[in-house]
Structures are given as structure tokens and as C-alpha cells.
Design a protein around this motif. Sequence first.
Motif, short mmCIF file in Angstrom:
data_model
loop_
_atom_site.label_atom_id
_atom_site.label_comp_id
_atom_site.label_asym_id
_atom_site.label_seq_id
_atom_site.Cartn_x
_atom_site.Cartn_y
_atom_site.Cartn_z
N VAL A 146 11.81 94.67 -31.72
CA VAL A 146 10.60 94.30 -30.98
C VAL A 146 9.70 95.53 -30.90
O VAL A 146 10.16 96.64 -30.58
CB VAL A 146 10.94 93.81 -29.55
CG1 VAL A 146 9.66 93.43 -28.81
CG2 VAL A 146 11.89 92.62 -29.60
N GLU A 147 8.41 95.32 -31.18
CA GLU A 147 7.43 96.42 -31.14
C GLU A 147 6.22 95.97 -30.31
O GLU A 147 5.63 94.93 -30.59
CB GLU A 147 6.98 96.78 -32.56
CG GLU A 147 8.13 97.21 -33.46
CD GLU A 147 7.67 97.59 -34.85
OE1 GLU A 147 7.64 98.78 -35.15
OE2 GLU A 147 7.32 96.66 -35.63
N ASP A 148 5.88 96.76 -29.32
CA ASP A 148 4.72 96.49 -28.50
C ASP A 148 4.04 97.80 -28.12
O ASP A 148 4.67 98.87 -28.16
CB ASP A 148 5.09 95.71 -27.23
CG ASP A 148 5.11 94.20 -27.47
OD1 ASP A 148 4.26 93.71 -28.23
OD2 ASP A 148 5.98 93.51 -26.90
N GLY A 149 2.78 97.71 -27.75
CA GLY A 149 2.01 98.91 -27.44
C GLY A 149 2.04 99.27 -25.97
O GLY A 149 2.07 98.39 -25.11
N TYR A 150 2.03 100.57 -25.71
CA TYR A 150 1.86 101.09 -24.35
C TYR A 150 0.46 101.70 -24.29
O TYR A 150 0.18 102.70 -24.95
CB TYR A 150 2.92 102.14 -24.03
CG TYR A 150 2.80 102.69 -22.61
CD1 TYR A 150 3.48 102.09 -21.56
CD2 TYR A 150 1.99 103.79 -22.34
CE1 TYR A 150 3.37 102.58 -20.26
CE2 TYR A 150 1.87 104.29 -21.05
CZ TYR A 150 2.56 103.68 -20.02
OH TYR A 150 2.45 104.16 -18.74
N TRP A 151 -0.42 101.06 -23.52
CA TRP A 151 -1.81 101.52 -23.43
C TRP A 151 -1.91 102.59 -22.35
O TRP A 151 -1.57 102.37 -21.20
CB TRP A 151 -2.73 100.34 -23.09
CG TRP A 151 -2.98 99.46 -24.28
CD1 TRP A 151 -2.05 98.88 -25.09
CD2 TRP A 151 -4.25 99.06 -24.79
NE1 TRP A 151 -2.65 98.15 -26.06
CE2 TRP A 151 -4.00 98.23 -25.91
CE3 TRP A 151 -5.57 99.30 -24.41
CZ2 TRP A 151 -5.03 97.65 -26.65
CZ3 TRP A 151 -6.59 98.72 -25.14
CH2 TRP A 151 -6.32 97.92 -26.25
N HIS A 152 -2.37 103.75 -22.75
CA HIS A 152 -2.44 104.88 -21.82
C HIS A 152 -3.59 104.70 -20.82
O HIS A 152 -4.62 104.10 -21.13
CB HIS A 152 -2.59 106.18 -22.59
CG HIS A 152 -1.38 106.51 -23.40
ND1 HIS A 152 -0.24 107.07 -22.84
CD2 HIS A 152 -1.09 106.31 -24.71
CE1 HIS A 152 0.68 107.22 -23.78
NE2 HIS A 152 0.19 106.76 -24.92
N SER A 153 -3.39 105.26 -19.64
CA SER A 153 -4.35 105.11 -18.56
C SER A 153 -5.68 105.76 -18.91
O SER A 153 -5.72 106.91 -19.36
CB SER A 153 -3.80 105.72 -17.27
OG SER A 153 -4.80 105.77 -16.27
N HIS A 154 -6.76 105.03 -18.69
CA HIS A 154 -8.09 105.59 -18.94
C HIS A 154 -8.41 106.71 -17.97
O HIS A 154 -9.26 107.57 -18.25
CB HIS A 154 -9.15 104.50 -18.83
CG HIS A 154 -9.36 104.00 -17.44
ND1 HIS A 154 -8.47 103.16 -16.80
CD2 HIS A 154 -10.36 104.24 -16.55
CE1 HIS A 154 -8.91 102.90 -15.59
NE2 HIS A 154 -10.05 103.53 -15.40
N GLU A 155 -7.71 106.73 -16.85
CA GLU A 155 -7.98 107.77 -15.85
C GLU A 155 -7.55 109.15 -16.32
O GLU A 155 -7.97 110.16 -15.76
CB GLU A 155 -7.27 107.40 -14.54
CG GLU A 155 -7.79 106.11 -13.91
CD GLU A 155 -7.01 105.69 -12.70
OE1 GLU A 155 -5.97 106.35 -12.42
OE2 GLU A 155 -7.41 104.73 -12.02
N GLU A 156 -6.69 109.22 -17.33
CA GLU A 156 -6.22 110.49 -17.86
C GLU A 156 -7.10 111.00 -19.00
O GLU A 156 -6.87 112.10 -19.52
CB GLU A 156 -4.78 110.34 -18.36
CG GLU A 156 -3.81 109.87 -17.29
CD GLU A 156 -2.49 109.39 -17.86
OE1 GLU A 156 -2.38 109.29 -19.11
OE2 GLU A 156 -1.58 109.12 -17.07
N SER A 157 -8.10 110.22 -19.39
CA SER A 157 -8.90 110.54 -20.56
C SER A 157 -9.93 111.63 -20.26
O SER A 157 -10.49 111.70 -19.16
CB SER A 157 -9.62 109.28 -21.06
OG SER A 157 -10.51 109.60 -22.10
N LEU A 158 -10.20 112.45 -21.27
CA LEU A 158 -11.30 113.40 -21.20
C LEU A 158 -12.63 112.74 -21.53
O LEU A 158 -13.68 113.38 -21.44
CB LEU A 158 -11.06 114.57 -22.16
CG LEU A 158 -9.88 115.49 -21.84
CD1 LEU A 158 -9.72 116.55 -22.93
CD2 LEU A 158 -10.07 116.15 -20.48
N TYR A 159 -12.58 111.47 -21.93
CA TYR A 159 -13.77 110.75 -22.35
C TYR A 159 -13.88 109.47 -21.51
O TYR A 159 -13.51 108.39 -21.95
CB TYR A 159 -13.69 110.40 -23.84
CG TYR A 159 -13.53 111.60 -24.73
CD1 TYR A 159 -14.64 112.34 -25.14
CD2 TYR A 159 -12.27 112.01 -25.16
CE1 TYR A 159 -14.50 113.44 -25.96
CE2 TYR A 159 -12.12 113.11 -25.98
CZ TYR A 159 -13.23 113.83 -26.37
OH TYR A 159 -13.09 114.93 -27.18
#
Length: 271
Positions: A146-159
Motif C-alpha cells: 500500500v502506498e499513500d502520500g503524507y502531505w506536509h503542513s503548510h505552516e512549516e513552509s518558507l513559502y
Amino acid sequence: MNLENPVLTDPYGEGVLSKDLPSEFERLRSLEESMDPTTLGVLDRLPVEPTWRCLELGAGAGSIAYELARRCPRGTVVAADIDTRYLDAEWKPNLEITRFDVRHDTLPDGAFDLIHCRLLLEHLPERERILATLTEWLAPGGWLVVEDGYWHSHEESLYPEVGRVTAALAAQFEAQGADMRWSRRLPSLIARSGLADVDVALTPLYLGQAGTTKAFDRHLRKTIDQVSPVLVASGQLTEEELGSAYATLAKPDFIELAVTLVSSWGRRPAG
């Protein structure tokens, strides 16, 4: 194996990933381009035999189903999807295409030596129940991947301007029943299901032409292009916010870790 069901419904409804959208085929092809190297690397780690019976769930545009049919010439490959319009039933004689809704339809216990699905369970609210069912469809000694994505928090982004867009994408998917971070629990759930030899691989996927995963950049941009009219129409984004994100995406030095692909697998004990 005849699984035709006249009452199948698209889990996205009128949604942003429907195959009725003219851009969806190319979006799925870009997904294959970006993620097939990871999936094929996982399959290379398994003792795939030419006689194996395989199930490819959520077969999409078909690349992994076709590869399994090539690797298992004396076996069978069932490519199952709620909408099979992109799949070529004539590709190999050992390939069977079937319309199938894993939320409602069923298959015999012990029917498969390998079951694979990618970016499917994250979109289905019944994901944990379905995962448990998939283990029952494995033959003794069979493998589940099984393969699924972990979407990283936008709050940690420099952009933040790009983060607002990816956060709106995730929110749109979650409004349709998805959980874009459930893969954090995936290896543990596979282990708890009773499978043995559980393992995991993590693949970082970047936005930005400075990155090494340019195929994923193309895929996520296609997704943004396809979904953004819905996000603007629903008030989740403004045209100005979207334009600001596109301007940042165009910068030659832009790079952003957007998603980690979690691949996890395990074997049903033979005894």
C-alpha cells in the motif's frame, strides 16, 4: 471474474479528480511518471514469481497493472477500478480489467499472491476497514503493498503563498472523505493486521524545478491547474492568492518538500 456493477458511483462525485474531466488522463500519467520508480523499486524487493495472481486496485491509467502482467506471464493480473476507461484490456492475455468499487464489492479470500494499491485508500473514508479486508484476500505467503502520500503542513513552509494552495488542495480532498496524513499510521496498521515481514520506504516529493523529482512537480502543478477553479469558486482561495503562488512556483530557485510517499508492505504468514 465478472464484477460488473451497474450502481457504481464515483467517490469524487462531481469532484476535482473525476475521469470526466478532460485533463484527468494526463494528470494520472504524470502521477505514474513521478511515482512508478518508487513502486517498481518496492516490487523489486519482493519475490515476485511468473505464476503469481495479482490485484492492482485503483489501477488508474494502468502502468503498474501492465508491469505486473509483464512480470507474471503465467499468472493473472486483475486491474480493478471504479472507472476503467483508461485501461487497455488487450495489453496482455493475462490481464483482466474489471469495474470494481472496493468500498462495496468483494473478492474471494486467499485469491491473490500480491495486492497493490497507490494513492487510493487515502481518499476513502473506509480505509482501515478496507485494509483489513485486503489482508483476507491474500493467499498464504502473499504480499500486500500500500502506498499513500503524507502531505506536509503548510505552516512549516518558507513559502506561505504556495502553502496556502497545497493546504486548500488537501482540504478539498478531505471534504470528499480523504485523509492526506493517514499514511503516518499505515505501517503500524499493516503490522497490526497480522502480516509479517512488514517494511516501509519513504520517498520525498518536491515542488520546484530545482528538485530531483521534476516529474512530481509536473504532476502536482497539473493537479493545481485542475482543482484551482473549484478552490476559487468555493472561496477557499482568491485569484490573487493563486496568482501569487504561481509566481513563486515560476522562480528558478524555488524548491519545496510537499509530500512524502509512504510505501509499506507485509506478507500473510504461510502457516
